[in-house]
Write an enzyme that holds these catalytic residues in place. Structure first.
Site, PDB file in Angstrom:
ATOM      1  CE1 TYR A  36      -3.440   2.169   0.690  1.00 66.93           C
ATOM      2  CE2 TYR A  36      -2.261   3.359   1.968  1.00 66.93           C
ATOM      3  CZ  TYR A  36      -3.296   3.884   1.057  1.00 66.93           C
ATOM      4  OH  TYR A  36      -3.879   4.503   1.033  1.00 66.93           O
TER       5      TYR A  36
ATOM      6  CD1 TRP B 169      -1.417   7.634  -0.563  1.00 69.27           C
ATOM      7  CD2 TRP B 169      -1.728   9.468  -1.841  1.00 69.27           C
ATOM      8  NE1 TRP B 169      -2.717   8.696  -0.419  1.00 69.27           N
ATOM      9  CE2 TRP B 169      -2.874   9.682  -1.360  1.00 69.27           C
ATOM     10  CE3 TRP B 169      -1.960  10.264  -3.103  1.00 69.27           C
ATOM     11  CZ2 TRP B 169      -3.936  10.575  -1.168  1.00 69.27           C
ATOM     12  CZ3 TRP B 169      -2.328  11.313  -3.005  1.00 69.27           C
ATOM     13  CH2 TRP B 169      -4.275  11.386  -2.447  1.00 69.27           C
TER      14      TRP B 169
HETATM   15  P1  PGD Z   1       4.071   8.034   1.977  1.00 72.62           P
HETATM   16  O1  PGD Z   1       4.611   8.614   2.192  1.00 72.62           O
HETATM   17  O2  PGD Z   1       2.902   8.676   0.839  1.00 72.62           O
HETATM   18  O3  PGD Z   1       2.832   7.022   2.731  1.00 72.62           O
HETATM   19  O4  PGD Z   1       0.784   6.190   3.987  1.00 72.62           O
HETATM   20  P2  PGD Z   1       2.195   5.806   2.768  1.00 72.62           P
HETATM   21  O5  PGD Z   1       2.510   4.837   2.845  1.00 72.62           O
HETATM   22  O6  PGD Z   1       1.026   5.760   0.898  1.00 72.62           O
HETATM   23  O7  PGD Z   1       4.567   6.929   1.550  1.00 72.62           O
HETATM   24  C1  PGD Z   1       4.993   6.570   0.031  1.00 72.62           C
HETATM   25  C2  PGD Z   1       6.663   6.116  -0.908  1.00 72.62           C
HETATM   26  O8  PGD Z   1       6.664   6.455  -2.063  1.00 72.62           O
HETATM   27  C3  PGD Z   1       7.449   6.826   0.214  1.00 72.62           C
HETATM   28  O9  PGD Z   1       8.343   6.310   1.009  1.00 72.62           O
HETATM   29  C4  PGD Z   1       8.352   7.463  -1.615  1.00 72.62           C
HETATM   30  O10 PGD Z   1      10.025   7.885  -1.594  1.00 72.62           O
HETATM   31  C5  PGD Z   1       8.549   6.250  -2.027  1.00 72.62           C
HETATM   32  N1  PGD Z   1       7.669   6.672  -4.049  1.00 72.62           N
HETATM   33  C6  PGD Z   1       7.360   6.922  -3.996  1.00 72.62           C
HETATM   34  N2  PGD Z   1       7.217   7.173  -5.824  1.00 72.62           N
HETATM   35  C7  PGD Z   1       8.230   6.259  -6.012  1.00 72.62           C
HETATM   36  C8  PGD Z   1       8.643   5.594  -7.206  1.00 72.62           C
HETATM   37  O11 PGD Z   1       7.924   5.966  -7.963  1.00 72.62           O
HETATM   38  N3  PGD Z   1       8.228   3.967  -6.566  1.00 72.62           N
HETATM   39  C9  PGD Z   1       9.208   3.768  -5.687  1.00 72.62           C
HETATM   40  N4  PGD Z   1       9.133   2.269  -5.474  1.00 72.62           N
HETATM   41  N5  PGD Z   1       8.684   4.264  -4.766  1.00 72.62           N
HETATM   42  C10 PGD Z   1       8.065   5.744  -4.547  1.00 72.62           C
HETATM   43  C11 PGD Z   1      -0.439   7.182   3.658  1.00 72.62           C
HETATM   44  C12 PGD Z   1      -0.920   6.323   4.800  1.00 72.62           C
HETATM   45  O12 PGD Z   1      -1.222   6.760   5.866  1.00 72.62           O
HETATM   46  C13 PGD Z   1      -2.295   7.428   4.049  1.00 72.62           C
HETATM   47  S1  PGD Z   1      -2.540   7.688   2.421  1.00 72.62           S
HETATM   48  C14 PGD Z   1      -3.558   7.572   5.034  1.00 72.62           C
HETATM   49  S2  PGD Z   1      -4.476   8.578   4.784  1.00 72.62           S
HETATM   50  C15 PGD Z   1      -3.488   6.959   6.748  1.00 72.62           C
HETATM   51  N6  PGD Z   1      -3.358   8.526   7.145  1.00 72.62           N
HETATM   52  C16 PGD Z   1      -3.433   8.772   8.700  1.00 72.62           C
HETATM   53  C17 PGD Z   1      -3.345   9.116  10.102  1.00 72.62           C
HETATM   54  O13 PGD Z   1      -4.464   9.879   9.723  1.00 72.62           O
HETATM   55  N7  PGD Z   1      -3.014   9.096  10.929  1.00 72.62           N
HETATM   56  C18 PGD Z   1      -2.069   8.074  11.712  1.00 72.62           C
HETATM   57  N8  PGD Z   1      -2.145   7.831  12.422  1.00 72.62           N
HETATM   58  N9  PGD Z   1      -1.906   7.646  10.481  1.00 72.62           N
HETATM   59  C19 PGD Z   1      -2.007   7.294   9.150  1.00 72.62           C
HETATM   60  N10 PGD Z   1      -1.233   6.668   8.125  1.00 72.62           N
HETATM   61  C20 PGD Z   1      -1.704   6.356   6.741  1.00 72.62           C
END
Ligand code: PGD
Length: 756
Positions: free
Chosen positions: A108, A110
């Site tokens: 999972y 973004w």
């Molecule tokens: P990101 O930081 O977007 O978080 O959690 P999510 O795991 O989506 O992580 C994306 C990762 O992908 C980053 O490490 C980035 O470097 C990597 N990345 C970006 N582009 C690429 C690529 O092209 N290739 C590869 N291999 N990697 C790439 C988000 C999640 O957290 C979400 S959506 C929500 S809504 C939640 N919100 C909460 C919350 O409100 N409260 C708490 N306590 N916890 C939450 N967690 C959740």
């Protein structure tokens, strides 16, 4: 120097190199660009970049298997071929010994904008063509709503993203009753990219026309200052009680729309009985739970019964224990008012929580990859990943099904950061220790990469070509590379192609196409749809040369809810009854006491007590997308002097603990502890502290986060047995001044590395 157009989840931008510096400017068509663009230049050069394929020493030297050293070990830099050979052999071993379901590709996250290089999509295709995998369903964003809404309102996107548009709010709404608010920091972000941030303008236009905004939230910045909202600083997690009391007060005064409830809804008799059965859900009852006084509740009930009222429920409200209830109760409140399906009225879940809500669909499809069927049927609700790893073979409930957790041996993760996004990170660490092998591709050394066995450096969007597009944004963007790949980084597609080749499935994965050939192939669908509808339809080379293409939009007609309102028989909703289910016999039939057959107030298990008397709200950060580019200038510049994340504390709570603005504080509960820098402010309700997500986990040996990641403190439990969503938004904590000198934050430094 030429400007190139590029795209990110938080905005389309123009970039150029200026004397060795990457200059990033918002797209000129964006009326309200995101300051998060300021994080982008660091993506190319920051020391947190993974420079070479890396492998955890323990895994390389001792072989796969459960290992508590994950998260503590050092790494060896290995050649691409040697590591891919070893990884291909391990994938084969796991599949042959334990079956294809032993591979978890939930993965999972973004990831980044760009339709072709979408990291999860590429991984899922790779795992599907090489045998199949255990997948995950639903999201961390909206896990509870995604399961509930199809039962009670119908098709998820149709009744959330595309039912109430920002233009209709600007033109028609008299009262916006925003549960959880509509914070611009959230709507600045849209999966796939966003070229125009319209939310501030639309809310401002509504306000200028005379609309009134009511903010129900423990945090005042959850609506922009421009709308001058009435702020009801509610006790966290109690919105459902307020909604029930509003319904009760409206009904008791005879102000409910009996006809709408009769012709367009099912389940009203049960819900009405519940409202009037003891304890009666009136304003006095709700005042005792919510902290909003009864007179204010009664006044609000009177106001929403006149004129056009829109009830919005932010995603964050359902990201907590019993998170289904505020969504369901919000929809029921709009039904009681008889406003569902009216322009700018009724109910909208998620409006303002993400930038692609409240828009109209494009009139033509955008280029997207088609899904490859997964030969394995096994899945888990996404936020139950630690439960799965810790309890293979154990039974659990989900959406009316009795299910059993599979025994996963290898997890493969691209484009996500579970050691940011999951709850109770110390528990997640124990769970990940059970794996035989953990593989991660990421451009940077996140906490997740630092727990992986195999870490493969992927490119960022800035280093590859792609097409940026979203189904509700009119701009198609030719994302041209702004730099060669950093270090030994490779595109995920290139890495997975090489692995698929080693596993004998190279052609099935690549279809013999280069990246450019895939982009040309994907673009054809959009070009054809444009031509079929008589719009200008440039060929791929023309589109690529121009850098962007404006797509036509569909109608702004209120979507399925407006059609249903006009003709509930001819245009039924996609619910079991075809109507709004303010009570659901399907859900009642599941027999869940944590999600009964109508919206209900349910006491949470997690709540403040004498030892942990404060609510911690762990919401989305304002300075970055989740944990992405946490080291970027905008994110890093907003942290405390010692590099810790900022925690907002009410003056009363700060004074009671001898905490001054700028102090480093320690938040703690029985699950863990985190350091952060205090900002003392009355923007939060007394008794509430706010610590955003996304500061990379930087654990001391005891797991305390030096940097301020709230997920060391959050509870890893499903919202309910119905949807098993993530419930990380609210936790009970205590706060104290940091009892010792704050340790140096090292979150953005690579782990110890050596050549093999
Ligand atoms: P990101 O930081 O977007 O978080 O959690 P999510 O795991 O989506 O992580 C994306 C990762 O992908 C980053 O490490 C980035 O470097 C990597 N990345 C970006 N582009 C690429 C690529 O092209 N290739 C590869 N291999 N990697 C790439 C988000 C999640 O957290 C979400 S959506 C929500 S809504 C939640 N919100 C909460 C919350 O409100 N409260 C708490 N306590 N916890 C939450 N967690 C959740």
């Amino acid at each position: 120097m030429t400007d190139l157009t590029h795209s990110s989840h938080w905005g389309v931008f123009r970039a150029r190199w200026d004397d060795g510096d990457l200059q990033v400017r918002p797209h000129p068509g964006d009326p309200d660009p995101s300051p998060v663009l300021g994080n982008i230049p660091a993506a190319l050069t920051h020391p947190a970049r993974v420079a070479a394929p890396s492998v955890r020493r323990g895994w390389w030297e001792d072989g796969p298997g459960p290992d508590d050293r994950r998260g503590h070990d050092d790494y060896l830099e290995v050649g691409w071929d040697e590591l891919l050979d070893r990884l291909a052999a391990e994938l084969t071993r796991v599949r042959e010994t334990h079956g294809d379901a032993a591979v978890y590709g939930g993965s999972y996250g973004w990831a980044s904008a760009g339709r072709f290089h979408h990291a999860q999509g590429q991984l899922h295709r790779f795992l599907a063509v090489t045998g199949g995998y255990t997948r995950s369903v639903n999201t961390y964003s909206g896990g509870a709503a995604e399961v509930l809404i199809p039962h009670v309102l119908g098709g998820f996107d149709a009744v959330t993203r595309y039912a109430v548009s920002w233009d209709s709010v600007a033109a028609h709404t008299d009262t916006v009753l925003a549960f959880g608010g509509m914070a611009l920091k959230n709507s600045t972000v849209a999966a796939g990219g966003v070229s125009r941030h319209v939310e501030r303008g639309a809310m401002g236009a509504a306000k200028a026309r005379g609309a009134r905004f009511v903010l129900v939230s423990p945090l005042r910045p959850d609506l922009p200052d421009e709308v001058d909202a009435q702020w009801l600083p509610i006790e966290p997690g109690t919105d459902t009680a307020l909604m029930l009391a509003l319904m009760h007060t409206v009904v008791a005064a005879g102000g409910h729309d009996r006809e709408f409830l009769r012709t367009h809804c099912v389940g009203w008799p049960e819900l009405e009985r519940y409202l009037f059965a003891g304890p009666v859900k009136d304003a006095d009852w709700a005042a005792g739970i919510t902290g909003i006084d009864a007179a204010t509740i009664r006044e609000l009930a009177g106001r929403i019964g006149t004129g056009r009222t829109l009830v919005t429920v932010a995603q964050s409200l359902q990201r907590s224990e019993h998170g289904e209830q505020p969504v369901w109760a919000g929809a029921a409140l709009a039904a009681v008012l008889g406003q569902v399906g009216l322009p700018g009225g009724g109910f909208c879940y998620g409006l303002g929580s993400l930038g692609h809500y409240g828009r109209v669909r494009n009139a033509v499809p955008v280029p997207t990859m088609t899904r490859t069927p997964n030969p394995v049927g096994e899945f888990i609700p996404v936020a139950r990943v630690a439960d799965m790893l810790l309890h293979p073979g154990e039974a659990y409930e989900y959406n009316g099904e009795h299910r059993v957790y599979p025994h996963v041996r290898l997890a493969y993760w691209l484009g996500g950061n579970p050691f940011h996004h999951h709850q109770d990170l110390n528990r997640l660490r124990r769970a990940v220790a059970r794996l035989d092998t953990f593989v991660v591709h990421d451009p940077v050394w996140t906490a997740t990469a630092r727990h992986a066995d195999v870490v493969l450096p992927s490119t960022t969007t800035l280093e590859r070509e792609d097409i940026g597009a979203s189904g509700s944004d009119p701009l198609l963007v030719a994302m041209k590379p702004l730099s060669p790949p950093r270090g030994q980084a490779r595109d995920d597609y290139e890495i997975l192609s090489a692995l698929a080749g080693r596993l004998g499935h190279g052609d099935a994965f690549t279809h013999g196409r280069t990246t450019r050939e895939w982009l040309e192939h994907l673009y054809l669908r959009t070009q054809k749809a444009l031509a079929d509808r008589g719009h200008p339809a440039p060929d791929f080379d023309e589109f690529w040369e121009a850098g962007e293409l404006e797509l036509p939009s569909g109608p702004d007609d209120g979507g399925v809810l407006a059609k249903f309102r006009a003709d509930p028989v001819g245009h039924p909703l996609a619910t079991p009854s075809g109507k709004v289910e303010v009570g659901s016999s399907t859900i009642a039939g599941f027999g869940y006491d944590d999600c009964p057959g109508h919206p209900a107030w349910l006491e949470p298990i997690e709540r403040p007590d004498a030892r942990h008397p404060l609510w911690m709200v762990a919401n989305q950060p304002a300075t970055r997308l989740h944990s992405q580019l946490d080291f970027g200038a905008h994110s890093a510049g907003a942290k405390g002097a010692g590099g810790q994340e900022i925690v907002r504390v009410h003056p009363v709570d700060a004074a009671a603990r001898g905490i001054a603005d700028g102090d480093v504080v320690r938040l703690h509960n029985d699950r863990g502890a985190a350091l952060a820098q205090a900002r003392v402010t009355d923007e939060v309700r007394a008794g509430v502290v706010q610590l955003p997500t996304g500061a990379w986990w930087d654990p001391e040996p005891d797991g305390t986060c030096r940097h301020g990641n709230p997920n060391v403190l959050t509870r890893d439990a499903g919202t309910s047995r119905l949807s098993q969503g993530c419930s990380g938004q609210l936790s009970a904590v205590e706060l104290e001044r940091c009892p010792h000198t704050a340790p140096t934050v090292r979150a953005h430094e690579p782990p110890p590395l050596s050549p093999v």
